[in-house]
Design an enzyme around this catalytic site. Structure first.
Site, short mmCIF file in Angstrom:
data_model
loop_
_atom_site.label_atom_id
_atom_site.label_comp_id
_atom_site.label_asym_id
_atom_site.label_seq_id
_atom_site.Cartn_x
_atom_site.Cartn_y
_atom_site.Cartn_z
N HIS A 1 -9.96 -0.59 15.30
CA HIS A 1 -10.66 0.59 14.65
C HIS A 1 -12.00 0.64 15.13
CE1 HIS A 1 -7.78 2.63 12.27
NE2 HIS A 1 -7.33 1.54 11.42
N GLN B 1 -13.32 4.93 9.42
CA GLN B 1 -12.23 5.62 8.60
C GLN B 1 -12.63 6.53 7.34
OE1 GLN B 1 -9.33 1.88 8.38
NE2 GLN B 1 -8.00 3.68 8.51
N CYS C 1 -1.36 2.51 8.39
CA CYS C 1 -2.79 2.51 8.43
C CYS C 1 -3.19 3.76 7.66
CB CYS C 1 -3.19 2.90 9.87
SG CYS C 1 -4.83 3.28 10.27
N LEU C 2 -4.02 3.73 6.90
CA LEU C 2 -4.57 4.91 5.83
C LEU C 2 -4.95 6.20 6.80
CD1 LEU C 2 -6.67 3.06 3.13
CD2 LEU C 2 -4.11 3.85 3.18
N HIS D 1 -5.67 -5.60 13.39
CA HIS D 1 -5.65 -3.89 13.39
C HIS D 1 -7.12 -3.27 12.86
CE1 HIS D 1 -3.49 -0.61 11.35
NE2 HIS D 1 -4.81 -0.46 11.19
N GLU D 2 -7.78 -4.04 12.11
CA GLU D 2 -9.27 -3.37 11.65
C GLU D 2 -10.08 -3.60 12.61
OE1 GLU D 2 -8.96 -1.65 9.04
OE2 GLU D 2 -7.17 -2.28 8.15
N GLY E 1 -6.59 -2.77 4.04
CA GLY E 1 -7.62 -2.79 5.09
C GLY E 1 -8.35 -1.69 5.23
#
Ligand code: CO
Length: 176
Positions: free
Chosen positions: A147, A50, A101-102, A143-144, A45
């Site tokens: 962000h 990000q 997470c990236l 989660h996304e 994701g």
């Protein structure tokens, strides 16, 4: 085009992203770039912030598990492109999943979230949809969407775990 990922503690990750109002070529390029970037970094994701774009857009692509030894597949057509999402319902039931997470590379921890959510969103053309999910997708969506509101999964850690994380992260920063 593959973009650089914004890494914690970059203050951009705290930014509250703005609604998408134009469902045009610029948005489509953004979503295509997000897919390329997510695949290049082995993510499932990615939110636009990000890659430094403060817009309410995110993508999710849950890998299809293949035979042992074969890499999981994430074909582009399986990508869920979510624009201007709103969580309209959450279950009282909570579940724990291991998250990463990236923007916090290499760190994984169990995080508690709502087992099931209902989400309203738009696609890249502005068409409205609803998703109701109680699988890993529900976790990824929560989660996304966090962000887009400037929140990271590490903010859900216990005080002790967060302290430990910050200590390890600082050590890692010095090394790189
Ligand atoms: Co993330």
């Amino acid at each position: 085009m593959i973009h650089e990922i914004v890494i914690y503690p970059d203050p951009r990750l705290k930014h509250i992203s703005e609604a998408v109002t134009a469902f045009d070529g610029e948005l489509h390029t953004l979503l295509d770039d997000m897919y390329e970037t997510m695949i290049a970094k082995n993510g499932v994701g990615l939110a636009a912030i990000q890659i430094g774009i403060p817009r309410r857009a995110l993508i999710i692509n849950i890998p299809i598990e293949k035979e042992e030894g074969e890499p999981p597949e994430q074909p582009k057509e399986n990508t869920l492109e979510i624009v201007n999402p709103a969580i309209v319902w959450r279950s009282n039931e909570m579940v724990k999943f291991q998250e990463g997470c990236l923007s916090v590379p290499g760190y994984y921890e169990d995080i508690e979230r709502h087992a099931m959510v209902t989400i309203e969103y738009q696609d890249r053309y502005g068409e409205r949809f609803v998703i109701e999910d109680d699988t890993f997708l529900s976790i990824a969506l929560q989660h996304e969407i966090d962000h887009l509101d400037g929140k990271l999964f590490i903010e859900k850690l216990s005080y002790t775990k967060r302290k430990k994380f910050e200590k390890e992260w600082k050590k890692r920063d010095k090394k790189s």
